[in-house]
Design a protein around this motif. Structure first.
Motif, mmCIF file in Angstrom:
data_model
loop_
_atom_site.group_PDB
_atom_site.id
_atom_site.type_symbol
_atom_site.label_atom_id
_atom_site.label_comp_id
_atom_site.label_asym_id
_atom_site.label_seq_id
_atom_site.Cartn_x
_atom_site.Cartn_y
_atom_site.Cartn_z
ATOM 1 N N ALA A 63 0.830 -1.210 0.000
ATOM 2 C CA ALA A 63 0.000 0.000 0.000
ATOM 3 C C ALA A 63 0.862 1.256 0.000
ATOM 4 O O ALA A 63 0.350 2.358 -0.107
ATOM 5 C CB ALA A 63 -0.924 0.007 1.225
ATOM 6 N N THR A 65 3.211 4.246 -1.179
ATOM 7 C CA THR A 65 3.146 4.990 -2.428
ATOM 8 C C THR A 65 4.018 6.235 -2.350
ATOM 9 O O THR A 65 4.402 6.673 -1.267
ATOM 10 C CB THR A 65 1.685 5.389 -2.717
ATOM 11 N N LYS A 70 -2.119 10.421 -2.374
ATOM 12 C CA LYS A 70 -2.622 9.114 -1.935
ATOM 13 C C LYS A 70 -1.964 8.618 -0.653
ATOM 14 O O LYS A 70 -2.279 7.550 -0.182
ATOM 15 C CB LYS A 70 -2.346 8.081 -3.028
ATOM 16 N N VAL A 72 -1.128 7.555 2.871
ATOM 17 C CA VAL A 72 -1.982 7.345 4.025
ATOM 18 C C VAL A 72 -1.237 6.699 5.185
ATOM 19 O O VAL A 72 -1.663 6.800 6.325
ATOM 20 C CB VAL A 72 -3.225 6.512 3.638
ATOM 21 N N GLN A 144 -13.058 15.462 -4.995
ATOM 22 C CA GLN A 144 -13.484 14.671 -3.840
ATOM 23 C C GLN A 144 -12.659 13.415 -3.635
ATOM 24 O O GLN A 144 -12.649 12.833 -2.557
ATOM 25 C CB GLN A 144 -14.971 14.287 -3.990
ATOM 26 N N SER A 145 -11.974 12.975 -4.696
ATOM 27 C CA SER A 145 -11.198 11.746 -4.551
ATOM 28 C C SER A 145 -9.824 12.010 -3.949
ATOM 29 O O SER A 145 -9.096 11.087 -3.624
ATOM 30 C CB SER A 145 -11.032 11.068 -5.909
ATOM 31 N N PHE A 147 -7.287 13.070 -1.005
ATOM 32 C CA PHE A 147 -7.308 13.068 0.459
ATOM 33 C C PHE A 147 -7.266 14.486 1.000
ATOM 34 O O PHE A 147 -7.616 14.730 2.148
ATOM 35 C CB PHE A 147 -6.127 12.272 1.016
ATOM 36 N N TYR A 187 -1.263 16.959 6.157
ATOM 37 C CA TYR A 187 -0.675 16.023 5.220
ATOM 38 C C TYR A 187 -1.374 16.055 3.853
ATOM 39 O O TYR A 187 -2.410 16.679 3.688
ATOM 40 C CB TYR A 187 -0.739 14.609 5.802
ATOM 41 N N THR A 411 -15.180 2.648 7.611
ATOM 42 C CA THR A 411 -16.487 3.319 7.630
ATOM 43 C C THR A 411 -17.607 2.444 7.097
ATOM 44 O O THR A 411 -18.770 2.735 7.307
ATOM 45 C CB THR A 411 -16.457 4.611 6.803
ATOM 46 N N ALA A 412 -17.258 1.403 6.383
ATOM 47 C CA ALA A 412 -18.309 0.526 5.866
ATOM 48 C C ALA A 412 -18.833 -0.403 6.945
ATOM 49 O O ALA A 412 -19.945 -0.908 6.861
ATOM 50 C CB ALA A 412 -17.770 -0.292 4.690
ATOM 51 N N SER A 444 -14.944 13.851 8.277
ATOM 52 C CA SER A 444 -14.190 12.595 8.209
ATOM 53 C C SER A 444 -14.196 11.808 9.503
ATOM 54 O O SER A 444 -14.266 10.589 9.486
ATOM 55 C CB SER A 444 -12.740 12.873 7.839
ATOM 56 N N PHE A 445 -14.082 12.509 10.626
ATOM 57 C CA PHE A 445 -14.019 11.803 11.912
ATOM 58 C C PHE A 445 -15.228 12.183 12.771
ATOM 59 O O PHE A 445 -15.084 12.480 13.959
ATOM 60 C CB PHE A 445 -12.725 12.155 12.665
ATOM 61 N N VAL B 69 -6.410 0.529 2.340
ATOM 62 C CA VAL B 69 -5.745 1.547 1.527
ATOM 63 C C VAL B 69 -6.324 2.943 1.770
ATOM 64 O O VAL B 69 -5.622 3.931 1.784
ATOM 65 C CB VAL B 69 -5.841 1.145 0.039
ATOM 66 N N GLY B 74 -11.629 7.137 4.510
ATOM 67 C CA GLY B 74 -12.494 6.638 3.447
ATOM 68 C C GLY B 74 -13.960 6.627 3.810
ATOM 69 O O GLY B 74 -14.347 6.057 4.820
ATOM 70 N N PRO B 76 -17.956 5.438 3.124
ATOM 71 C CA PRO B 76 -18.532 4.188 2.593
ATOM 72 C C PRO B 76 -18.656 4.205 1.080
ATOM 73 O O PRO B 76 -18.410 3.197 0.419
ATOM 74 C CB PRO B 76 -19.901 4.121 3.269
ATOM 75 N N GLN B 78 -16.729 5.809 -1.105
ATOM 76 C CA GLN B 78 -15.402 5.617 -1.680
ATOM 77 C C GLN B 78 -14.960 4.163 -1.575
ATOM 78 O O GLN B 78 -14.353 3.618 -2.493
ATOM 79 C CB GLN B 78 -14.375 6.507 -0.962
ATOM 80 N N LEU B 79 -15.282 3.544 -0.433
ATOM 81 C CA LEU B 79 -14.921 2.141 -0.233
ATOM 82 C C LEU B 79 -15.603 1.272 -1.275
ATOM 83 O O LEU B 79 -14.990 0.409 -1.889
ATOM 84 C CB LEU B 79 -15.310 1.682 1.172
ATOM 85 N N THR B 113 -3.343 -4.748 -3.437
ATOM 86 C CA THR B 113 -3.153 -3.509 -2.686
ATOM 87 C C THR B 113 -2.520 -2.435 -3.548
ATOM 88 O O THR B 113 -2.907 -1.277 -3.498
ATOM 89 C CB THR B 113 -2.277 -3.787 -1.454
ATOM 90 N N ALA B 114 -1.529 -2.824 -4.359
ATOM 91 C CA ALA B 114 -0.872 -1.832 -5.208
ATOM 92 C C ALA B 114 -1.858 -1.268 -6.220
ATOM 93 O O ALA B 114 -1.883 -0.059 -6.476
ATOM 94 C CB ALA B 114 0.325 -2.450 -5.911
ATOM 95 N N GLN B 117 -4.047 1.152 -4.675
ATOM 96 C CA GLN B 117 -3.386 2.413 -4.415
ATOM 97 C C GLN B 117 -3.215 3.235 -5.684
ATOM 98 O O GLN B 117 -2.698 4.332 -5.635
ATOM 99 C CB GLN B 117 -1.988 2.163 -3.821
#
Lengths: 526, 352
Positions: A63, A65, A70, A72, A144-145, A147, A187, A411-412, A444-445, B69, B74, B76, B78-79, B113-114, B117
């Motif tokens: 993960a 990068t 991106k 995280v 929106q995509s 971070f 960040y 979140t899901a 977000s939180f 990731v 994230g 829901p 987006q997930l 995972t890559a 990302q």
């Protein structure tokens, strides 16, 4: 601060801040609380050039990068902080100071900001940094995509974003904000060259130039000879070793000299080092905090008396001792300790008797609760266990449920759904960041589901207040409401602890984040 | 298939009975070949079953690559979007079929995972080639050392069961076998690094190089694995040897005046060979699991750490690829061991 060159932040005096005309920011600097407690690891020696600085981090696997938007996990943050720079940065005293931006001024409404970009800065490819690059980057934040959307991007009016000349841009906002630069210090907001696409070779303005990167294993950078802070960096190479799977081997690597820098040391190792003294410890008491949270829309927490009772029954020093091994201080149910405008006067008392009587008046005496916990970071589950004992002392029965770490912030499944659970916040660089991420509906939180329109308006007003006295008063009002009625039980502020080898200098801890927010550009190897 | 009259069948000798007779004749002429063929086929079948189990096991893990990731930020929506992009919302059978198809075409696919990302191309074969070589180095050195060592110790202990020599060897190996690898490894680090500062506490490898570049980093991991495998194999070889020494033919040979050396080396040991092969094979298979733990303790860049990291980040394709490689190695060891045993014991060739 110590006698070392700690990068450009040491060069920013109060006069410079006033000159840059950060509206309200000048007042912020003057109002800053006292001296920093950052520990420096060097004394008076002259910096030596050369060598490779090796940073050891727990792996993020595949993960990992090098794409700024991106990033995280922690190795990514460390990497990108060396390759790129941000417009503004937060210093060891949690003040927002210029980075790639020289200055920022709002208009009288606070809705349009004019940002002047530092001249003479080049990307690693040789291209000069201009307004075009900044516009391009900021525009990507408004998607929106990205971070960055939840940080500053959602506040920017993308349509009106424009450049005034080669080194000046105009940033219109969705609503007035007297301290917009604060939001850009978080960040994922590194400045990339115009036209940059994920997959391109990283090309930043940072102190180190990209050489190689293997996800989950290693990345190597070399010194940027044209870095805009003259003289820096001192070391020739920078390596992030992110193949460590567990803390003991990472710690052994530091003691054994296989790595030079170990960000975020475990409490138990740090405690042992206080006497063993094999490596240098950098410590700072900062803005990071740990907490329980209650959803204010779920019974019994809908009753403010129950929430107040839960906050009063917590014996905070005991929690700090158990969860942080004593390496921390108590929290007072407010975010952003040491940030400008933090309400220092609001101190939470420990009053189990009052808690008991509050519960009784709410008809919830001997209430039974379920607390969901998970070993996402060290200390959390220990805190939960101690809390159960403390609650039982006034007759409150708490049942613990251990959830899987991969679900806890998902979140899901669980996150932002659980009625009573735990979390933590690191990298709190401003009050508006902390409360903007937690106490606005659908943020977000949004853990407590705090949904009071008047409170949100108060938050916006506090953000918009340019006059320091008004801002102070509004922030105090806002924090007082959270203090009295909010759903957060912020019980502790963990100490930020990093370890470096005895021969490493020019690195210091700061209140804002570990290693002064991964600031290693002034590091040198003796 | 066109129908053939029963007359034609009888006349041309094409039929099941004929084929069976033909097969039996071939088996009698080339028993080893047939045994090999059947053993390999059984191995492949086991491997296929393993792929099903591996795929199902990864699917059962809580959490998925999307939440890993996107992290705490994230939403829901987006997930779900990311899951859809990765094809994770398709039924299990479809996903398994896709993956298996790729394997049969010689491709492990890309790291989930890559891709999640944002990478467009992250071939697993490239990701695991380096770690596979490193794990092979680690396991190879251990195997090269534990086999002769265990044989020597096992024989020394087994030929004179109950002797002082036997007690020392047996007690030591029992103690070591009782300790989990991470305890042995940590103890070795304590002695050779913390106290003596002789060897590095972690086994880091420069990017682009293999573990052989700095042999120092191999010493402690190999020693840790060596301890457990040698101890385990020694115990079993000793037992086998001791049992063999109790057999009647050994007493007969002694009574006939054969030297002890001749009795042991030319007779007892040769008969103990066949079960010994199985014991060594068992230890080699144990080694495959052992490297996972030892690599973690020393942060050694092999398949073990790759697997652990992949599980942590819910990198389904990477987990499956590594698990498949390990399963294939495991099964291959089995098959080869069986073949060696059959080679050593001619009687088994026709009765198997």
């Amino acid at each position: 601060m110590g006698g070392t060159t700690e990068s450009y932040s040491a060069g920013i005096t109060r006069r410079r801040l006033l000159e840059t005309g950060l509206a309200g920011g000048a007042a912020l600097a003057l109002a800053s609380c006292g001296s920093s407690t950052s520990a420096s690891s060097s004394v008076s020696a002259k910096p030596r050039r050369g060598g490779r600085l090796r940073v050891g981090m727990i792996t993020g696997g595949q993960a990992e990068t090098v794409v700024p938007a991106k990033a995280v996990n922690l190795p990514d943050m460390m990497r990108l902080g060396q390759l790129y720079d941000e417009l503004f940065v937060v210093n060891a005293d949690v003040q927002t100071v210029p980075g790639l931006a020289e200055s920022a001024e709002p208009d009288s409404t606070g809705k349009v900001w004019t940002i002047r970009i530092r001249q003479g800065v080049t990307f690693h490819s040789g291209k000069e940094l201009t307004a075009d690059d900044v516009i391009y980057t900021m525009r990507s934040w408004t998607s929106q995509s990205s971070f960055a959307y939840g940080l500053s991007g959602s506040q920017i009016d993308a349509a009106g974003l424009r450049k005034r000349d080669a080194y000046t841009i105009e940033v219109p906002l969705v609503r007035a904000n007297a301290r917009f630069p604060d939001l850009t210090t978080a960040y994922n907001q590194w400045i990339v060259p115009e036209g940059y696409k994920p997959g391109d070779k990283p090309d930043g303005t940072g102190p180190f130039v990209f050489e190689s990167f293997t996800p989950g294993s290693n990345s190597l950078f070399r010194r940027n000879p044209n870095y805009w802070v003259s003289g820096l960096p001192y070391v020739d190479e920078f390596e992030v070793i992110s193949s460590f799977t567990d803390e003991p081997s990472r710690f052994n690597a530091l003691v054994g000299g296989e790595i030079d820098v170990l960000p975020s040391m475990q409490f138990s190792d740090a405690k042992a080092q206080l006497s063993a003294d094999q490596v240098t410890l950098l410590q700072a008491q900062g803005t990071a905090c740990s907490y329980f949270y209650m959803r204010v829309d779920k019974p019994p927490f809908t009753d403010v008396r129950v929430r107040q009772a839960m906050r009063l029954l917590v014996n905070r020093p005991q929690l700090v001792e158990e969860a942080f091994d004593g390496l921390g201080v108590v929290g007072n149910d407010l975010f952003g300790h040491h940030c400008p405008f933090y309400a220092d006067d609001l101190i939470r008392q420990y009053d189990p008797e009052m808690a008991k009587s509050l519960l009784k008046s709410a008809g919830q005496e001997n209430v039974a609760l379920t607390l969901q916990t998970s070993p996402v970071v060290p200390g959390i589950v220990e805190a939960a266990t101690v809390f159960v004992t403390q609650a039982s002392q006034i007759g409150v029965k708490v049942n613990i449920v251990r959830d899987d770490p991969s679900q806890y912030f998902n979140t899901a499944t669980l996150y932002l759904k659980m009625p009573f659970a735990q979390a933590y916040l690191n990298n709190v660089f401003s009050l508006q960041f902390a409360y903007g991420q937690t106490c606005i509906p659908n943020a977000s939180f949004w853990e407590t589901h705090w949904d009071d329109p008047k409170s949100v308006q108060l938050l916006y007003a506090a953000n918009a207040a340019q006059d320091p006295a008004t801002a102070t008063s509004l922030w105090h009002q806002y924090q007082l409401q959270q203090f009295n009625q909010g759903g957060y039980i912020i019980w502790g502020e963990n100490r930020l602890i990093d370890g470096v080898g005895k021969n490493i200098h020019g690195v210091s801890a700061g209140r804002q984040a570990n290693l002064s927010n991964n600031n290693l550009k002034g590091a040198w190897i003796a | 298939m066109q129908s053939v009259s029963s007359e034609a069948i009888r006349n041309r000798g094409v039929g099941f009975r004929y084929l069976r007779q033909l097969a039996r004749r071939q088996r009698q002429r080339h028993p080893l070949l047939w045994f090999t063929a059947r053993r390999v086929a059984a191995g492949l079948l086991t491997l296929f079953v393993a792929t099903v189990l591996i795929y199902a096991a990864v699917d059962v893990l809580p959490g998925n690559v999307a939440s890993n990731v996107l992290g705490r930020n994230g939403s829901p929506a987006q997930l779900r979007a990311l899951e859809h992009k990765l094809g994770l919302d398709r039924p299990l059978i479809v996903r398994y079929g896709d993956w298996l198809g790729g394997i049969l075409h010689g491709s492990f696919g890309n790291s989930t995972t890559a891709i999640a990302q944002g990478s467009t191309h992250a071939p697993i074969s490239k990701i695991i080639s380096g770690p596979a070589v490193n794990s092979l180095i680690l396991a190879g050195f251990t195997a090269l050392l534990f086999i002769p060592l265990a044989l020597l110790l096992g024989v020394l202990a087994g030929v004179r069961p109950g002797s002082a020599r036997d007690h020392v060897i047996s007690t030591t190996s029992l103690t070591i076998v009782g300790m989990p690898e991470f305890v042995t490894g940590t103890l070795l680090i304590l002695v050779f690094f913390s106290e003596l500062r002789l060897l590095p506490p972690v086994s880091l490898v420069e990017p682009g190089q293999t573990a052989l570049a700095d042999p120092n980093i191999l010493v402690l991991p190999v020693a840790t694995l060596l301890a457990t495998t040698t101890a385990g194999a020694t115990r079993m070889l000793r037992a086998g040897m001791a049992a063999e020494m109790r057999r009647n033919y050994v007493a007969m040979a002694r009574l006939n005046g054969f030297s002890e050396r001749r009795v042991v080396l030319r007779h007892a040991l040769r008969n103990a060979m066949a079960p010994s092969v199985q014991i060594v094979a068992q230890m080699l298979q144990y080694l495959l699991g052992g490297i996972i733990i030892v690599e973690s303790v020393f942060s050694y860049p092999g398949l073990g750490t790759t697997l652990v990291n992949a599980i942590d980040s819910r990198d389904a394709t990477l987990v499956e690829a590594v698990a498949l490689v390990l399963a294939a190695a495991y099964i291959t060891i089995n098959v080869i061991a069986d073949l060696i045993v059959v080679f050593l014991v001619p009687k088994l060739r026709t009765t198997a």
